[in-house]
Design an enzyme around this catalytic site. Sequence first.
Site, mmCIF file in Angstrom:
data_model
loop_
_atom_site.group_PDB
_atom_site.id
_atom_site.type_symbol
_atom_site.label_atom_id
_atom_site.label_comp_id
_atom_site.label_asym_id
_atom_site.label_seq_id
_atom_site.Cartn_x
_atom_site.Cartn_y
_atom_site.Cartn_z
ATOM 1 N N ASP A 1 -37.555 -6.473 40.609
ATOM 2 C CA ASP A 1 -36.466 -5.612 41.031
ATOM 3 C C ASP A 1 -36.965 -4.175 40.846
ATOM 4 O OD1 ASP A 1 -33.776 -4.757 41.576
ATOM 5 O OD2 ASP A 1 -33.501 -4.496 39.421
ATOM 6 N N LEU A 2 -36.315 -3.217 41.455
ATOM 7 C CA LEU A 2 -36.761 -1.815 41.333
ATOM 8 C C LEU A 2 -35.844 -1.011 40.421
ATOM 9 C CD1 LEU A 2 -38.633 0.494 42.300
ATOM 10 C CD2 LEU A 2 -37.105 0.791 44.247
ATOM 11 N N ASP A 3 -34.606 -0.853 40.879
ATOM 12 C CA ASP A 3 -33.654 -0.019 40.149
ATOM 13 C C ASP A 3 -33.320 -0.658 38.804
ATOM 14 O OD1 ASP A 3 -31.596 1.662 39.363
ATOM 15 O OD2 ASP A 3 -30.115 0.666 40.621
ATOM 16 N N THR B 1 -33.064 4.550 39.121
ATOM 17 C CA THR B 1 -32.336 5.138 40.243
ATOM 18 C C THR B 1 -30.831 4.903 40.145
ATOM 19 O OG1 THR B 1 -33.151 3.190 41.393
ATOM 20 C CG2 THR B 1 -34.070 5.297 42.084
ATOM 21 N N LYS C 1 -24.675 -2.116 40.408
ATOM 22 C CA LYS C 1 -26.105 -2.362 40.208
ATOM 23 C C LYS C 1 -26.564 -3.596 40.981
ATOM 24 C CE LYS C 1 -26.583 -0.251 35.676
ATOM 25 N NZ LYS C 1 -26.753 -0.527 34.239
ATOM 26 N N SER D 1 -36.086 -5.727 45.892
ATOM 27 C CA SER D 1 -35.036 -4.729 45.658
ATOM 28 C C SER D 1 -34.054 -4.757 46.812
ATOM 29 C CB SER D 1 -35.661 -3.337 45.559
ATOM 30 O OG SER D 1 -34.659 -2.340 45.629
ATOM 31 N N ALA D 2 -32.767 -4.598 46.494
ATOM 32 C CA ALA D 2 -31.746 -4.526 47.539
ATOM 33 C C ALA D 2 -31.793 -3.193 48.273
ATOM 34 C CB ALA D 2 -30.363 -4.733 46.922
ATOM 35 N N LYS E 1 -27.958 -10.361 46.306
ATOM 36 C CA LYS E 1 -27.884 -10.945 44.979
ATOM 37 C C LYS E 1 -26.401 -11.123 44.655
ATOM 38 C CE LYS E 1 -31.909 -8.087 43.839
ATOM 39 N NZ LYS E 1 -32.450 -6.930 43.101
ATOM 40 N N GLU F 1 -35.576 -8.483 36.237
ATOM 41 C CA GLU F 1 -34.276 -7.931 36.635
ATOM 42 C C GLU F 1 -33.547 -7.235 35.492
ATOM 43 O OE1 GLU F 1 -31.813 -7.408 38.685
ATOM 44 O OE2 GLU F 1 -32.677 -8.188 40.532
ATOM 45 N N ASP F 2 -32.683 -6.283 35.854
ATOM 46 C CA ASP F 2 -31.812 -5.638 34.857
ATOM 47 C C ASP F 2 -30.339 -5.983 35.077
ATOM 48 O OD1 ASP F 2 -31.788 -4.085 37.277
ATOM 49 O OD2 ASP F 2 -30.612 -2.621 36.167
HETATM 50 P P1 B16 Z 1 -29.911 1.593 49.093
HETATM 51 P P2 B16 Z 1 -32.155 -2.864 43.130
HETATM 52 C C1 B16 Z 1 -30.137 -1.607 44.380
HETATM 53 O O1 B16 Z 1 -31.472 -1.617 43.910
HETATM 54 C C2 B16 Z 1 -29.291 -0.713 43.503
HETATM 55 O O2 B16 Z 1 -29.203 -1.243 42.197
HETATM 56 C C3 B16 Z 1 -27.903 -0.605 44.084
HETATM 57 O O3 B16 Z 1 -27.096 0.247 43.278
HETATM 58 C C4 B16 Z 1 -27.993 -0.061 45.509
HETATM 59 O O4 B16 Z 1 -26.716 0.047 46.106
HETATM 60 C C5 B16 Z 1 -28.883 -1.001 46.315
HETATM 61 O O5 B16 Z 1 -30.161 -1.082 45.703
HETATM 62 C C6 B16 Z 1 -29.049 -0.530 47.749
HETATM 63 O O6 B16 Z 1 -29.741 0.700 47.767
HETATM 64 O O7 B16 Z 1 -28.602 2.267 49.357
HETATM 65 O O8 B16 Z 1 -30.998 2.575 48.684
HETATM 66 O O9 B16 Z 1 -30.327 0.688 50.205
HETATM 67 O O10 B16 Z 1 -31.544 -2.919 41.760
HETATM 68 O O11 B16 Z 1 -31.914 -4.118 43.947
HETATM 69 O O12 B16 Z 1 -33.602 -2.435 43.099
HETATM 70 MG MG MG Z 2 -31.782 -3.517 39.381
#
Ligand code: B16
Ligand code: MG
Length: 218
Positions: free
Chosen positions: A8-10, A16, A44, A115-116, A146, A170-171
């Site tokens: 995962d990234l965030d 972020t 998240k 990452s989403a 997810k 993951e977090d």
């Molecule tokens: P974007 P992850 C997710 O990242 C974030 O945790 C979530 O808050 C955010 O809405 C989602 O990515 C989409 O991000 O608007 O930049 O496409 O935790 O899956 O790395």
């Molecule tokens: Mg995350």
Amino acid sequence: DIKGFVFDLDGVITDTSILHGTAWHQLADSLGVAWSDELANGLKGISRMDSLEMILKAGGKENDYTQAEKEQLATQKNTNYVAEVDKMTPANILPGMKAFLDDLRAKGYQLSLASASKNAPRVLGKLQLADYFPKIVDPASLTHGKPDPEIYTKGAELLNLPANQCIGVEDAAAGVAAINAAGEVSLGIGDATELGAADMVFADTAEVTLANIAKKLG
Ligand code: B16
Ligand code: MG
């Protein structure tokens, strides 16, 4: 035997979520939706449009906007978010993560990103980590976010590895659920109660090392 890691990234590689939170908070204020830590936490790992729906629902406004208007609101949030992302540097990598990624690479583990975020390539570029992740699941290709396993299943497929040879990192609780449903080994970073479903939990990114993982795997 573990041969790959799906990240995962965030909240794992960088924080972020603070920037996402600030940008959503701004939008919520402009829509007259009360902001709360609980709301921020629930976003998240949730996709951009699903996050917007959660915020509108929290304010009882889910039926007040057309789809086109909702897309405009999400774009507005993203513009503010990207402006903050562009200020990021490698100093924004979470403690220990650069060393962990270097160690994984040196030892021949394969890496992919689950990452989403549609902004993930941009974020990785700012962190100077793009080289580590030539394999990124395209969130636009997903039918379900997810906790559905799809993103982690695709992360293992990009590595040509069976799920049980991959550790998902993951977090978020929704992310741990996704990893478990994909049949991968789940590594959670954060609160052990919140991430109780994970196969192993570390309180902090600095504790995530191959040696500590080996101890937990037993
Ligand atoms: P974007 P992850 C997710 O990242 C974030 O945790 C979530 O808050 C955010 O809405 C989602 O990515 C989409 O991000 O608007 O930049 O496409 O935790 O899956 O790395
Ligand atoms: Mg995350």
